[in-house]
Motif scaffolding. Sequence first.
Motif, PDB file in Angstrom:
ATOM      1  N   PRO A  68       0.765  -1.167  -0.125  1.00 42.08           N
ATOM      2  CA  PRO A  68      -0.102   0.011   0.161  1.00 42.08           C
ATOM      3  C   PRO A  68       0.995   1.034   0.005  1.00 42.08           C
ATOM      4  O   PRO A  68       1.898   1.203   0.264  1.00 42.08           O
ATOM      5  N   ALA A  69       0.258   2.422  -0.327  1.00 43.37           N
ATOM      6  CA  ALA A  69       0.828   3.736  -0.379  1.00 43.37           C
ATOM      7  C   ALA A  69       1.183   4.204   0.925  1.00 43.37           C
ATOM      8  O   ALA A  69       0.690   3.934   1.793  1.00 43.37           O
ATOM      9  N   HIS A 119      -6.179  13.668  -3.688  1.00 39.28           N
ATOM     10  CA  HIS A 119      -5.849  12.113  -4.347  1.00 39.28           C
ATOM     11  C   HIS A 119      -6.792  11.796  -5.374  1.00 39.28           C
ATOM     12  O   HIS A 119      -6.476  11.220  -6.569  1.00 39.28           O
ATOM     13  N   LEU A 122      -5.636  12.760  -8.885  1.00 41.58           N
ATOM     14  CA  LEU A 122      -4.243  12.343  -9.439  1.00 41.58           C
ATOM     15  C   LEU A 122      -4.471  11.571 -10.765  1.00 41.58           C
ATOM     16  O   LEU A 122      -3.678  11.664 -11.470  1.00 41.58           O
ATOM     17  N   PRO A 123      -5.638  10.738 -10.940  1.00 46.26           N
ATOM     18  CA  PRO A 123      -5.584   9.855 -12.167  1.00 46.26           C
ATOM     19  C   PRO A 123      -5.646  10.876 -13.338  1.00 46.26           C
ATOM     20  O   PRO A 123      -4.828  10.772 -14.409  1.00 46.26           O
ATOM     21  N   ARG A 146       1.163   9.435  -2.402  1.00 48.81           N
ATOM     22  CA  ARG A 146       0.030   8.754  -3.055  1.00 48.81           C
ATOM     23  C   ARG A 146       0.329   8.676  -4.542  1.00 48.81           C
ATOM     24  O   ARG A 146       0.389   7.751  -5.326  1.00 48.81           O
ATOM     25  N   TRP A 149       3.443   6.513  -5.621  1.00 44.21           N
ATOM     26  CA  TRP A 149       2.848   5.131  -5.482  1.00 44.21           C
ATOM     27  C   TRP A 149       2.076   4.822  -6.765  1.00 44.21           C
ATOM     28  O   TRP A 149       2.329   3.592  -7.380  1.00 44.21           O
ATOM     29  N   LEU A 150       1.335   5.589  -7.085  1.00 43.92           N
ATOM     30  CA  LEU A 150       0.481   5.402  -8.551  1.00 43.92           C
ATOM     31  C   LEU A 150       1.236   5.453  -9.630  1.00 43.92           C
ATOM     32  O   LEU A 150       1.011   4.522 -10.505  1.00 43.92           O
TER      33      LEU A 150
ATOM     34  N   ASP B 396      -8.208   3.798 -12.073  1.00 46.75           N
ATOM     35  CA  ASP B 396      -7.507   4.775 -11.380  1.00 46.75           C
ATOM     36  C   ASP B 396      -7.794   5.530 -10.467  1.00 46.75           C
ATOM     37  O   ASP B 396      -7.127   5.826  -9.348  1.00 46.75           O
ATOM     38  N   LEU B 399      -7.771   3.206  -7.171  1.00 47.14           N
ATOM     39  CA  LEU B 399      -6.407   3.130  -6.517  1.00 47.14           C
ATOM     40  C   LEU B 399      -5.954   4.626  -6.010  1.00 47.14           C
ATOM     41  O   LEU B 399      -5.465   4.600  -4.677  1.00 47.14           O
ATOM     42  N   ALA B 400      -6.461   5.620  -6.667  1.00 48.67           N
ATOM     43  CA  ALA B 400      -5.956   7.195  -6.237  1.00 48.67           C
ATOM     44  C   ALA B 400      -6.461   7.379  -4.912  1.00 48.67           C
ATOM     45  O   ALA B 400      -5.734   8.000  -4.035  1.00 48.67           O
ATOM     46  N   THR B 402      -7.799   4.930  -2.685  1.00 51.92           N
ATOM     47  CA  THR B 402      -7.670   4.260  -1.431  1.00 51.92           C
ATOM     48  C   THR B 402      -6.223   3.882  -1.206  1.00 51.92           C
ATOM     49  O   THR B 402      -5.836   3.593  -0.231  1.00 51.92           O
ATOM     50  N   GLY B 403      -5.148   4.280  -2.230  1.00 52.48           N
ATOM     51  CA  GLY B 403      -3.717   4.092  -2.173  1.00 52.48           C
ATOM     52  C   GLY B 403      -3.430   2.551  -1.716  1.00 52.48           C
ATOM     53  O   GLY B 403      -2.440   2.274  -1.081  1.00 52.48           O
TER      54      GLY B 403
END
Lengths: 481, 432
Positions: A68-69, A119, A122-123, A146, A149-150, B396, B399-400, B402-403
């Motif tokens: 996990p991040a 967060h 971010l995508p 985060r 991590w992504l 995406d 994931l962003a 929840t990390g």
Amino acid sequence: MSWLTELRTSALLGTGRHPAPTPPVDLGVCPPDAVSPEALLLDQAALADVATRAARVAGGSDHLMVRPAGADDCPAAPPEAARLLELLLNQPPVGKELRDHLVQEWLRTAAAAGRRVPHRLLPALLALAGSRPSLAGHLHPAIGARGLWLQELRRDTSLDGTGPEDPVATAERPGSAEDFETLRRLDPARAREQLAAEWKSLTARERAARLGAFAENLQADDEPLLEAALDDRAKSVRETAVELLNHEPASARAARMAARLEPLLQVKRLPRKHFQISLPGVPDDAAVRDGVPADPRTGHPDRVAQFHVIIRGAPLEVWTRVAGGPPATVLGMLRSDSRIIDSLATTAGIRGDLPWIRALLDLREDAELLGHLPGEEREQHLVRLLKTGSTLPATVFQLLHGLPRPWGGELSTAVLDRILTKDGGTLAAGTASFLPLCLTPETLKHRALRHEPPDDDACRRVLGDITRYHSIRRSLTEAFR
Amino acid sequence: MGGWSEARVIESAPDESSLVAARKLARPGPWSETGSNDVLVWGKCQGSGKTPYQVSIDISAPAYRCSCPSRKFPCKHALALLLLWSRGEAAATGAETADFAQDWAAQRAARATAREQRSADRTVDVAAQEKRLAGRLELMDAGVSDFSRWLGDLMRTGLASARSQPYRWWDGVAARLVDAQLPGLADQVRSMGSAVHGRADWADHLLLCAGRWWAMTKAWEGRDRLSADELADLRVALGWPIPSAEVEGSEAMAGPWLALGAHRSSDGRIQQQRTWFRGPDGGIVVVLDFAAGGEGLAAPQLAGTLVDSTVARYPGSAPRRALFTAPLLPGGTSPGLGTGCSVAEALRQESAAVAVSPWRERHPVLLAGVRIHPDGPGWLIDAVGDALPLIEAPMDSLLALTGGHPVDLFGELEDGHVRPLSLVIGGTVVVP
């Protein structure tokens, strides 16, 4: 064979060709008597449907491990700043290049304020950075733990775990032309040694291409290799070497060219001081080796062309020495011969010879030469060029693009003034992608931005972009305050 | 009715391009005579023409009216005005209602009254009603027996030969089912036409669906032996909806109702929105909204908000379809969605639900402490390591948000996959 497999086979082939299986007795099923084979199959399909859905089991997760991040130390950007970023990412109110700059600015401001990208954004940000390399370098530290991590996750899933390699180490292996260009850029001496060592094993095309890669960062130490290349079998290699040696007024070839040029120049003082120029004679073998075109076997030799090759190869001091004065004097003595001045301009351009360039620019506007001037001087010349009202050459856009930012007030005003003129559309369209980035906030008081927009679409768009760009920048600063 | 958030305005946009256009107009420049009250927002927008467009919005319905020729509802002008209004940049309350907005509201009120009048006036003709019902049942009976014959043929010739049939073959069957007033069944058959070509497991899928359809025809034939709830479930699956008028009169359950998650879909003609709510007693209901043509869907209730209203539930097994019978009043937001369960427990719940209602294909699940993994279609993994695949998952975003850490997740369990609809991150419910 299990009941389900048999059922599938019967269904695929049809009961016309394959009987329905016996219902599974261990499920406690007792089929009704005297039903058609189709009904028997359908009954069992219904049973299979319910049984499948009621008996689902979860999959294992042994193959699904992800670290996990890490925790993000700094807080997310304030809501207003987040809204701005979201707007820039999803519905940019300005063009793509400006948007990229504003996103960069956002990331910089956030990092300076000790904030990070929320967060949820971010995508979209990482997707944008994926397609716009100019952004990629600005992501850290604003994207936080985060975001890192992504990025790692994306790399792992897209590249099967091959990490980035040391670019020098990669480029040193013999291989493609791009690898060689990279090596030359990073370590010119090593590239030269490598090329010299490989010279014999390369094809003519490869030799020419690799030599051509020297143009970007030519050095005095390259001369022996270039001199040797003048004797190469392949014409393309010899031509490349000539081109490169034209850049080097201190080379042995330049001295040889000087010896060829000087006897052709004579100064006459009457009626006033001017050059009397003779054309060269039949080039000897040494001249041909230095790139002077040999006489054709039939027809008339082009002495003028041969002369211009000599001009471009010789040092410019030959002219000042013979004339006994600075470049301006030389040019004054050549006033009537524009082809020679063209050749001198080309030569001054490739050598980046500032005194000559300045003298030539005093004589005429030449966008090509402007590019060699230091930023501030270039700006002044561009202002002059914009104010003349003559048609702007396309190279002007590139020159404006290359100027250090922000521009001074005079140039900014000159550009905006020019945009408001009748042919301003061309300038507006040519500079649309960067003009807003070059103007200081003070320029926004210009009348172009305060009055009714002009009719031309490109003008209207670029003026609108300027206003929007600066208003977003202002909001951005305020949002992080 | 309070103000709308910008997110809510964005949700009401019919498509992305309208929203882009609206953002360009969402500045004070072109607007004049804007204003709002509890129900209406209005304003005039200067377009390319000489007279400005008159925009009126009924925010309670919601309904939109604009004098522009656009056939989108809401149009970019209405969206832009709502954006300005939601940001508090225009259309402040207090101004006297503009005439055009007043007229429109009056017209709408008049039409609504007339409609109510008509329905109240309609004398219940019992005999005619029974005749209509008998006619429908006859049609459905014939359709069902025709369909079961078709299923028999399908099994005799085999699934492999059905796969070589063109789309129009499936469409033909679906059209016959529509004629027989079995549109629910028709939809399933029509989508099978593309599934047999699109899915790797098409043979199993078709086999099990054929079994389910067969069971539906058998259940219909034996409907006298079904309980009221069982019959209601079957009716929904076949596509014979229970009129909302019949439901409205039933017992109303008081709130507050917690919005767990919502899903929107569109088949091109009809937009559908289903929103899952949990009541004070822990029971889950689903509210369906439809919009066709120019209408806009009801404004969505964002996951995590509490709604003060009463609902009436349709007959059927839990989780039941419901409709709101009182105005929806905002009741704040909830820091979480409640206590979730493990993957194994969710599958047990699905299993139990299938036993009660074999026609139902979708089950709401609230999973506790699941981690998201991006492999393949995406997975969620619970604390003991049980995993379920995801569908229609915005990977995406998941994931962003929840990390890779465990979160509570609400979604729909469908065909062994989970469609994630909302997550709980740090005491806030978010939509991925």
